[in-house]
Every structure is written in C-alpha cells, then in structure tokens.
Design a protein around this motif. Structure first.
Motif, PDB file in Angstrom:
ATOM      1  N   LYS A  15       6.727   7.740  -0.913  1.00 13.98           N
ATOM      2  CA  LYS A  15       5.460   7.194  -1.400  1.00 13.98           C
ATOM      3  C   LYS A  15       5.616   5.694  -1.636  1.00 13.98           C
ATOM      4  O   LYS A  15       6.706   5.218  -1.946  1.00 13.98           O
ATOM      5  CB  LYS A  15       5.050   7.878  -2.694  1.00 13.98           C
ATOM      6  CG  LYS A  15       4.606   9.298  -2.495  1.00 13.98           C
ATOM      7  CD  LYS A  15       4.039   9.862  -3.768  1.00 13.98           C
ATOM      8  CE  LYS A  15       3.562  11.280  -3.485  1.00 13.98           C
ATOM      9  NZ  LYS A  15       2.674  11.780  -4.508  1.00 13.98           N
ATOM     10  N   GLU A  22      -1.878   3.156  -6.924  1.00 12.36           N
ATOM     11  CA  GLU A  22      -2.672   3.567  -5.770  1.00 12.36           C
ATOM     12  C   GLU A  22      -4.141   3.175  -5.893  1.00 12.36           C
ATOM     13  O   GLU A  22      -4.749   2.700  -4.921  1.00 12.36           O
ATOM     14  CB  GLU A  22      -2.561   5.083  -5.568  1.00 12.36           C
ATOM     15  CG  GLU A  22      -3.265   5.563  -4.317  1.00 12.36           C
ATOM     16  CD  GLU A  22      -3.057   7.044  -4.052  1.00 12.36           C
ATOM     17  OE1 GLU A  22      -3.774   7.552  -3.177  1.00 12.36           O
ATOM     18  OE2 GLU A  22      -2.208   7.683  -4.691  1.00 12.36           O
ATOM     19  N   LYS A  23      -4.716   3.319  -7.066  1.00  5.49           N
ATOM     20  CA  LYS A  23      -6.129   2.965  -7.256  1.00  5.49           C
ATOM     21  C   LYS A  23      -6.352   1.478  -6.980  1.00  5.49           C
ATOM     22  O   LYS A  23      -7.309   1.100  -6.296  1.00  5.49           O
ATOM     23  CB  LYS A  23      -6.554   3.311  -8.685  1.00  5.49           C
ATOM     24  CG  LYS A  23      -7.999   3.057  -8.982  1.00  5.49           C
ATOM     25  CD  LYS A  23      -8.345   3.462 -10.414  1.00  5.49           C
ATOM     26  CE  LYS A  23      -9.774   3.086 -10.743  1.00  5.49           C
ATOM     27  NZ  LYS A  23     -10.123   3.401 -12.124  1.00  5.49           N
ATOM     28  N   ASP A  24      -5.464   0.626  -7.502  1.00  3.98           N
ATOM     29  CA  ASP A  24      -5.586  -0.812  -7.262  1.00  3.98           C
ATOM     30  C   ASP A  24      -5.331  -1.153  -5.796  1.00  3.98           C
ATOM     31  O   ASP A  24      -6.047  -1.978  -5.218  1.00  3.98           O
ATOM     32  CB  ASP A  24      -4.610  -1.599  -8.145  1.00  3.98           C
ATOM     33  CG  ASP A  24      -5.045  -1.646  -9.598  1.00  3.98           C
ATOM     34  OD1 ASP A  24      -6.267  -1.538  -9.869  1.00  3.98           O
ATOM     35  OD2 ASP A  24      -4.172  -1.787 -10.471  1.00  3.98           O
ATOM     36  N   ARG A  25      -4.322  -0.519  -5.179  1.00  3.86           N
ATOM     37  CA  ARG A  25      -4.048  -0.776  -3.765  1.00  3.86           C
ATOM     38  C   ARG A  25      -5.255  -0.419  -2.911  1.00  3.86           C
ATOM     39  O   ARG A  25      -5.615  -1.156  -1.983  1.00  3.86           O
ATOM     40  CB  ARG A  25      -2.816  -0.017  -3.290  1.00  3.86           C
ATOM     41  CG  ARG A  25      -1.506  -0.604  -3.759  1.00  3.86           C
ATOM     42  CD  ARG A  25      -0.269   0.039  -3.144  1.00  3.86           C
ATOM     43  NE  ARG A  25      -0.093   1.428  -3.556  1.00  3.86           N
ATOM     44  CZ  ARG A  25      -0.348   2.505  -2.806  1.00  3.86           C
ATOM     45  NH1 ARG A  25      -0.758   2.372  -1.572  1.00  3.86           N
ATOM     46  NH2 ARG A  25      -0.160   3.720  -3.284  1.00  3.86           N
ATOM     47  N   LYS A  26      -5.912   0.674  -3.241  1.00  4.97           N
ATOM     48  CA  LYS A  26      -7.089   1.111  -2.479  1.00  4.97           C
ATOM     49  C   LYS A  26      -8.230   0.101  -2.611  1.00  4.97           C
ATOM     50  O   LYS A  26      -8.882  -0.252  -1.623  1.00  4.97           O
ATOM     51  CB  LYS A  26      -7.548   2.488  -2.950  1.00  4.97           C
ATOM     52  CG  LYS A  26      -8.704   3.055  -2.153  1.00  4.97           C
ATOM     53  CD  LYS A  26      -9.044   4.464  -2.585  1.00  4.97           C
ATOM     54  CE  LYS A  26     -10.117   5.040  -1.688  1.00  4.97           C
ATOM     55  NZ  LYS A  26     -10.405   6.438  -1.999  1.00  4.97           N
ATOM     56  N   LYS A  27      -8.468  -0.391  -3.821  1.00  4.85           N
ATOM     57  CA  LYS A  27      -9.530  -1.370  -4.045  1.00  4.85           C
ATOM     58  C   LYS A  27      -9.217  -2.681  -3.321  1.00  4.85           C
ATOM     59  O   LYS A  27     -10.097  -3.269  -2.675  1.00  4.85           O
ATOM     60  CB  LYS A  27      -9.704  -1.604  -5.553  1.00  4.85           C
ATOM     61  CG  LYS A  27     -10.686  -2.687  -5.912  1.00  4.85           C
ATOM     62  CD  LYS A  27     -12.118  -2.317  -5.588  1.00  4.85           C
ATOM     63  CE  LYS A  27     -13.076  -3.388  -6.114  1.00  4.85           C
ATOM     64  NZ  LYS A  27     -14.087  -3.756  -5.154  1.00  4.85           N
ATOM     65  N   ALA A  29      -7.250  -3.092  -0.695  1.00  4.06           N
ATOM     66  CA  ALA A  29      -7.348  -2.841   0.748  1.00  4.06           C
ATOM     67  C   ALA A  29      -8.808  -2.798   1.190  1.00  4.06           C
ATOM     68  O   ALA A  29      -9.151  -3.284   2.273  1.00  4.06           O
ATOM     69  CB  ALA A  29      -6.632  -1.543   1.117  1.00  4.06           C
ATOM     70  N   GLY A  30      -9.675  -2.260   0.348  1.00  2.00           N
ATOM     71  CA  GLY A  30     -11.102  -2.246   0.666  1.00  2.00           C
ATOM     72  C   GLY A  30     -11.680  -3.649   0.731  1.00  2.00           C
ATOM     73  O   GLY A  30     -12.417  -3.998   1.661  1.00  2.00           O
ATOM     74  N   SER A  33     -10.437  -5.320   3.762  1.00  2.00           N
ATOM     75  CA  SER A  33     -11.125  -4.824   4.956  1.00  2.00           C
ATOM     76  C   SER A  33     -12.431  -5.580   5.183  1.00  2.00           C
ATOM     77  O   SER A  33     -12.767  -5.934   6.321  1.00  2.00           O
ATOM     78  CB  SER A  33     -11.383  -3.321   4.840  1.00  2.00           C
ATOM     79  OG  SER A  33     -10.166  -2.612   4.874  1.00  2.00           O
ATOM     80  N   ILE A  83      -3.241  -5.231   4.697  1.00  2.00           N
ATOM     81  CA  ILE A  83      -3.892  -3.942   4.443  1.00  2.00           C
ATOM     82  C   ILE A  83      -2.906  -2.810   4.704  1.00  2.00           C
ATOM     83  O   ILE A  83      -2.772  -1.878   3.905  1.00  2.00           O
ATOM     84  CB  ILE A  83      -5.161  -3.777   5.306  1.00  2.00           C
ATOM     85  CG1 ILE A  83      -6.217  -4.811   4.902  1.00  2.00           C
ATOM     86  CG2 ILE A  83      -5.726  -2.357   5.194  1.00  2.00           C
ATOM     87  CD1 ILE A  83      -7.374  -4.943   5.889  1.00  2.00           C
ATOM     88  N   TYR A  88      -2.866   1.370   3.729  1.00  2.00           N
ATOM     89  CA  TYR A  88      -4.144   1.790   4.281  1.00  2.00           C
ATOM     90  C   TYR A  88      -4.304   1.312   5.717  1.00  2.00           C
ATOM     91  O   TYR A  88      -3.653   0.364   6.133  1.00  2.00           O
ATOM     92  CB  TYR A  88      -5.300   1.268   3.403  1.00  2.00           C
ATOM     93  CG  TYR A  88      -5.270   1.955   2.061  1.00  2.00           C
ATOM     94  CD1 TYR A  88      -5.907   3.172   1.863  1.00  2.00           C
ATOM     95  CD2 TYR A  88      -4.533   1.421   1.005  1.00  2.00           C
ATOM     96  CE1 TYR A  88      -5.828   3.829   0.657  1.00  2.00           C
ATOM     97  CE2 TYR A  88      -4.444   2.071  -0.212  1.00  2.00           C
ATOM     98  CZ  TYR A  88      -5.098   3.278  -0.381  1.00  2.00           C
ATOM     99  OH  TYR A  88      -5.002   3.941  -1.573  1.00  2.00           O
TER     100      TYR A  88
END
Length: 170
Positions: A15, A22-27, A29-30, A33, A83, A88
């Motif tokens: 991982k 993970e929540k911050d990485r997702k935001k 990466a969004g 994007s 990204i 992601y």
C-alpha cells in the motif's frame, strides 16, 4: 525450512505509505486531474494557433506560440506522473479532458484573427493559474510539498505567459 514472504509481497504491491493519507491523496489527485485537463486543453489550443496564425504578427506569434506549446507539452508529463505517484490513474482521453477542463472551446468555424487567438490564450493561461492555485491550497493543507512545488512552478509560467500575451493587446 523456507522463510515466509512478507504479507504484502503475497498480495501484490505494498500500500502507498508516503506520509499523505488516502483521502488527501485522492483529493489532490482529483485537483491535479483538473489541472492536467486545463493544461492539456491550453497546450492543444496554443499548438492549433501556432499552426493557423496569420497576419502582420505572424512571425512573432508563430515563434511565441511554439515556445509556449513546447514548454506546456513537457509539463503535461510531470503533472500526470504526480497523479500516478499519488496512486491514481491520470486522465488521458479527450473525453476526460473535456469533462474536467475549465477551459471551454471558443473557436468559431473558420480562421481567427491573431488578436482573438491571443485573447483566448490569455484567458486560457489565467484559467490554468486559477486551477494551479486550487492544487496548491489542497496540497499544502495535506503537506504534499511535491504537488505544491509543481503547481507553484506552473503558476509562475502561466502568469508570465498571460502577462506577455496580454501586453500584445494593450
């Protein structure tokens, strides 16, 4: 007796544990994007105008647009790779870019006057600046210095491009 493999080796890749949840990485990466989509849309518009510029400013703008789109092209890879480093998938299709970009197509059918090309590129560069600022805010809040650095460097380039282009219209 054979030694056991670590648990993560039996289940695939480990991982992601880079110090950003993970929540911050997702935001982030969004936001990246959207930044990639704006950057790609601006790149494509700049390259199009390089091919199609006409008029008394042809030599100046043809060269300026080439310098800008070449630099923009190189930056696209850096954004997409950031990204991916966050875990992601980077958007990479026209359909995704159209959906994610804040830069909408303005070009009317037929040739555009060089002034309108320059105006659209000012607007496009400023849109990329606004998107970069969103990335910086989100990434800074999560302690993601590499994303802050990337967006800050891009912000500086696009602010300068907008200023130089705007100066042609004054």
């Amino acid at each position: 007796m054979a030694s056991k493999k670590p648990a993560e080796a039996t289940s695939g890749a480990p991982k992601i544990d880079i110090g950003i949840g993970e929540k911050d990485r997702k935001k982030i990466a969004g936001d990246l994007s959207h930044f990639l989509a704006d950057s790609y849309t601006l790149y494509l518009k700049t390259h199009n105008f390089h091919w199609n510029v006409t008029g008394p400013m042809f030599n100046t703008l043809h060269t300026m647009f080439m310098t800008q789109y070449t630099e923009e092209w190189t930056a696209l890879d850096e954004i997409a790779e950031r990204i991916r480093a966050l875990g992601y998938m980077a958007p990479g299709s026209y359909a995704e870019f159209v959906q994610l970009s804040s830069i909408k197509e303005e070009q009317a059918p037929g040739a555009l006057d060089w002034r309108e090309m320059v105006r659209q590129l000012v607007v496009g560069n400023e849109a990329v600046c606004r998107t970069a600022r969103k990335v910086i805010k989100t990434a800074d809040g999560a302690g993601d210095d590499p994303s802050v650095d990337l967006a800050t460097q891009r912000l500086q380039v696009h602010e300068k491009n907008a200023w130089m282009l705007r100066s042609l219209l004054e």
